[in-house]
Design a protein around this motif. Structure first.
Motif, PDB file in Angstrom:
ATOM      1  N   SER A 155      38.104  30.825  51.595  1.00 32.80           N
ATOM      2  CA  SER A 155      39.230  31.388  50.856  1.00 32.80           C
ATOM      3  C   SER A 155      39.007  32.875  50.583  1.00 32.80           C
ATOM      4  O   SER A 155      39.525  33.424  49.605  1.00 32.80           O
ATOM      5  CB  SER A 155      39.431  30.620  49.540  1.00 32.80           C
ATOM      6  OG  SER A 155      40.579  31.060  48.872  1.00 32.80           O
ATOM      7  N   THR A 156      38.229  33.507  51.449  1.00 32.83           N
ATOM      8  CA  THR A 156      37.997  34.948  51.294  1.00 32.83           C
ATOM      9  C   THR A 156      39.304  35.721  51.439  1.00 32.83           C
ATOM     10  O   THR A 156      39.477  36.787  50.834  1.00 32.83           O
ATOM     11  CB  THR A 156      36.959  35.430  52.332  1.00 32.83           C
ATOM     12  OG1 THR A 156      35.803  34.589  52.230  1.00 32.83           O
ATOM     13  CG2 THR A 156      36.546  36.869  52.087  1.00 32.83           C
ATOM     14  N   ILE A 157      40.245  35.174  52.200  1.00 38.05           N
ATOM     15  CA  ILE A 157      41.568  35.802  52.345  1.00 38.05           C
ATOM     16  C   ILE A 157      42.190  36.032  50.969  1.00 38.05           C
ATOM     17  O   ILE A 157      42.954  36.982  50.769  1.00 38.05           O
ATOM     18  CB  ILE A 157      42.495  34.926  53.241  1.00 38.05           C
ATOM     19  CG1 ILE A 157      43.778  35.649  53.624  1.00 38.05           C
ATOM     20  CG2 ILE A 157      42.825  33.587  52.601  1.00 38.05           C
ATOM     21  CD1 ILE A 157      43.647  36.653  54.713  1.00 38.05           C
ATOM     22  N   ALA A 198      37.261  27.200  36.889  1.00 39.96           N
ATOM     23  CA  ALA A 198      36.501  27.564  38.093  1.00 39.96           C
ATOM     24  C   ALA A 198      36.011  29.006  38.033  1.00 39.96           C
ATOM     25  O   ALA A 198      34.995  29.350  38.639  1.00 39.96           O
ATOM     26  CB  ALA A 198      37.364  27.351  39.337  1.00 39.96           C
ATOM     27  N   TYR A 199      36.742  29.849  37.306  1.00 32.43           N
ATOM     28  CA  TYR A 199      36.390  31.281  37.260  1.00 32.43           C
ATOM     29  C   TYR A 199      35.855  31.733  35.908  1.00 32.43           C
ATOM     30  O   TYR A 199      35.591  32.915  35.713  1.00 32.43           O
ATOM     31  CB  TYR A 199      37.609  32.123  37.689  1.00 32.43           C
ATOM     32  CG  TYR A 199      37.910  31.913  39.162  1.00 32.43           C
ATOM     33  CD1 TYR A 199      37.328  32.741  40.109  1.00 32.43           C
ATOM     34  CD2 TYR A 199      38.708  30.857  39.582  1.00 32.43           C
ATOM     35  CE1 TYR A 199      37.552  32.536  41.460  1.00 32.43           C
ATOM     36  CE2 TYR A 199      38.936  30.634  40.933  1.00 32.43           C
ATOM     37  CZ  TYR A 199      38.362  31.473  41.872  1.00 32.43           C
ATOM     38  OH  TYR A 199      38.565  31.257  43.200  1.00 32.43           O
ATOM     39  N   ASP A 200      35.743  30.787  34.979  1.00 31.76           N
ATOM     40  CA  ASP A 200      35.119  31.084  33.695  1.00 31.76           C
ATOM     41  C   ASP A 200      34.359  29.840  33.280  1.00 31.76           C
ATOM     42  O   ASP A 200      34.753  29.115  32.368  1.00 31.76           O
ATOM     43  CB  ASP A 200      36.192  31.466  32.656  1.00 31.76           C
ATOM     44  CG  ASP A 200      35.568  32.093  31.416  1.00 31.76           C
ATOM     45  OD1 ASP A 200      34.333  32.251  31.390  1.00 31.76           O
ATOM     46  OD2 ASP A 200      36.317  32.412  30.477  1.00 31.76           O
ATOM     47  N   VAL A 205      27.855  31.578  34.432  1.00 32.80           N
ATOM     48  CA  VAL A 205      27.345  32.205  35.657  1.00 32.80           C
ATOM     49  C   VAL A 205      28.356  33.229  36.205  1.00 32.80           C
ATOM     50  O   VAL A 205      27.982  34.317  36.641  1.00 32.80           O
ATOM     51  CB  VAL A 205      27.014  31.144  36.735  1.00 32.80           C
ATOM     52  CG1 VAL A 205      26.455  31.814  37.993  1.00 32.80           C
ATOM     53  CG2 VAL A 205      26.013  30.128  36.197  1.00 32.80           C
ATOM     54  N   THR A 206      29.650  32.890  36.151  1.00 35.99           N
ATOM     55  CA  THR A 206      30.662  33.828  36.646  1.00 35.99           C
ATOM     56  C   THR A 206      30.709  35.072  35.754  1.00 35.99           C
ATOM     57  O   THR A 206      30.911  36.187  36.239  1.00 35.99           O
ATOM     58  CB  THR A 206      32.042  33.152  36.723  1.00 35.99           C
ATOM     59  OG1 THR A 206      31.908  31.927  37.462  1.00 35.99           O
ATOM     60  CG2 THR A 206      33.052  34.041  37.429  1.00 35.99           C
ATOM     61  N   ALA A 207      30.489  34.875  34.461  1.00 40.31           N
ATOM     62  CA  ALA A 207      30.426  36.020  33.542  1.00 40.31           C
ATOM     63  C   ALA A 207      29.284  36.950  33.952  1.00 40.31           C
ATOM     64  O   ALA A 207      29.440  38.173  34.029  1.00 40.31           O
ATOM     65  CB  ALA A 207      30.233  35.527  32.109  1.00 40.31           C
ATOM     66  N   GLU A 244      42.645  36.562  38.271  1.00 40.13           N
ATOM     67  CA  GLU A 244      42.094  37.907  38.190  1.00 40.13           C
ATOM     68  C   GLU A 244      40.830  37.886  37.340  1.00 40.13           C
ATOM     69  O   GLU A 244      40.800  37.233  36.296  1.00 40.13           O
ATOM     70  CB  GLU A 244      43.091  38.870  37.533  1.00 40.13           C
ATOM     71  CG  GLU A 244      44.393  39.006  38.286  1.00 40.13           C
ATOM     72  CD  GLU A 244      45.416  39.894  37.554  1.00 40.13           C
ATOM     73  OE1 GLU A 244      46.512  40.062  38.082  1.00 40.13           O
ATOM     74  OE2 GLU A 244      45.094  40.392  36.446  1.00 40.13           O
ATOM     75  N   MET A 245      39.829  38.593  37.776  1.00 41.73           N
ATOM     76  CA  MET A 245      38.653  38.798  36.934  1.00 41.73           C
ATOM     77  C   MET A 245      38.725  40.204  36.368  1.00 41.73           C
ATOM     78  O   MET A 245      39.030  41.156  37.090  1.00 41.73           O
ATOM     79  CB  MET A 245      37.353  38.677  37.723  1.00 41.73           C
ATOM     80  CG  MET A 245      37.010  37.264  38.149  1.00 41.73           C
ATOM     81  SD  MET A 245      35.213  37.000  38.405  1.00 41.73           S
ATOM     82  CE  MET A 245      34.684  38.480  39.224  1.00 41.73           C
ATOM     83  N   HIS A 246      38.449  40.283  35.077  1.00 41.29           N
ATOM     84  CA  HIS A 246      38.420  41.569  34.401  1.00 41.29           C
ATOM     85  C   HIS A 246      37.144  41.678  33.577  1.00 41.29           C
ATOM     86  O   HIS A 246      36.536  40.669  33.222  1.00 41.29           O
ATOM     87  CB  HIS A 246      39.613  41.709  33.437  1.00 41.29           C
ATOM     88  CG  HIS A 246      40.950  41.786  34.105  1.00 41.29           C
ATOM     89  ND1 HIS A 246      41.632  42.964  34.277  1.00 41.29           N
ATOM     90  CD2 HIS A 246      41.728  40.816  34.659  1.00 41.29           C
ATOM     91  CE1 HIS A 246      42.777  42.731  34.886  1.00 41.29           C
ATOM     92  NE2 HIS A 246      42.871  41.434  35.132  1.00 41.29           N
TER      93      HIS A 246
END
Ligand code: AVJ
Length: 319
Positions: A155-157, A198-200, A205-207, A244-246
């Motif tokens: 999913s790099t796209i 999945a992103y937090d 680790v994602t942080a 989005e990651m901020h």
């Protein structure tokens, strides 16, 4: 100081200084992946809440016979990226290509690619190419005449905004040529709670992955960003269908990068990554816009993730 500055990649320096001066401060996501960042991303792929990697790997495994039935043996597999220890061997074992061509901007990561293949694929010639795959890449003469299968998993796209994603797919088409095929992984839109988890992740680790970018700026550009003044934030942007990651400023903060002063007020953010998600039709439309005709699509249980096999059809004069 002198030493750290000498090591700094001028492109990194320019992206950071320009990106932080924009009205919407942002740094391109590729700078998240230094050695430490890549290690942390690797740890992310094993987190319980980060579903994409294990979902895509299981899907790849289950559809390999179907892929093998559509891709003749003896061709060339061209991977956009250095390849993964798990996904790439699955594909190579099923498709039996003559050649494997991993393309990556970092020679460091490519060093391991030959090893991915050599372990149990003695019959495959490996031709690693150090190049930026967002541009047209001349392929080695050794694979001339071989049927080509492009491979773009993970999913790099999703890292690319649709306009750049379309350009990227067109470059893939120019690189691989008319008549070639592309196997691409795309993450699906799903309930926000699962996306955010999945992103937090609760493990943080994602942080750490996101905040590592600030450590990298401090280290490589001799900056003095107080990293503890920033927090990781994952947001779902519904209009643009992306996570989005901020990096969120927790207090008013001032710092300097190479003598240039920056100020972030409490609540201001640095945008560090996008991860676009696609529905079945938007994903296939993106491929079509990029010059790739979807042939078949496989979807993981729960419609969590999709693999699409597409073809670079000859341009037609009429529909
Ligand atoms: C490597 C771009 C596919 O967007 O899911 C994971 C990167 N960032 N967690 C993704 C990532 C934070 C990942 N990709």
């Amino acid at each position: 100081m002198q030493e750290t500055l000498e090591k700094a990649d001028p492109a990194f320096r320019a992206d950071v200084l320009n990106g932080l001066s924009e009205p919407v401060p942002a740094i391109p996501a590729r700078w998240l992946y230094d050695r430490r960042g890549s290690e942390l991303f690797d740890a992310i792929t094993r987190l319980p809440t980060y579903y994409p990697t294990r979902t895509e790997t299981a899907l790849l495994q289950s559809v390999m016979p179907e892929i093998a039935a559509r891709v003749p043996p003896g061709g060339a597999v061209v991977e956009f990226g250095a390849g993964s220890q798990t996904k790439t061997p699955l594909l190579l074992r099923a498709v039996h290509p003559r050649a494997y061509v991993p393309i990556d901007i970092s020679g460091d990561y490519l060093k391991d690619s030959a090893a991915i293949v050599d372990a149990d694929h003695g019959a495959i010639d490996v031709h690693p190419i150090v190049a930026d795959f967002t541009q047209d890449v001349p392929l080695p003469g050794a694979i001339e005449g071989l049927e080509r299968l492009g491979f773009f998993p993970g999913s790099t796209i999703g890292n690319f905004v649709p306009q750049s994603a379309t350009d990227l797919l067109r470059h893939f088409r120019a690189t691989l040529g008319t008549g070639s095929k592309l196997l691409i992984g795309m993450d699906r839109i799903k309930p926000v709670e699962r996306l955010i988890a999945a992103y937090d992740d609760p493990e943080g680790v994602t942080a750490e992955f996101n905040l590592n970018l600030l450590h990298r700026i401090n280290r490589e550009l001799g900056a003095n960003i107080p990293v503890d003044a920033f927090a990781h934030q994952a947001r779902w942007n519904d209009m643009l269908a992306r996570v989005e990651m901020h990096l969120l400023a927790l207090r008013d903060v001032d710092f300097e990068i190479e003598g240039r002063a920056f100020h972030f007020a409490t609540g201001a953010t640095i945008h560090t990554e996008n991860s676009h998600k696609y529905g079945p039709r938007s994903g296939r439309l993106l491929l079509l816009a990029g010059g790739w005709t979807p042939l078949i699509e496989w979807v993981a249980p729960n419609e969590d993730f999709a693999l699409v096999l597409a073809e670079a059809e000859r341009d037609r004069f009429a529909p």
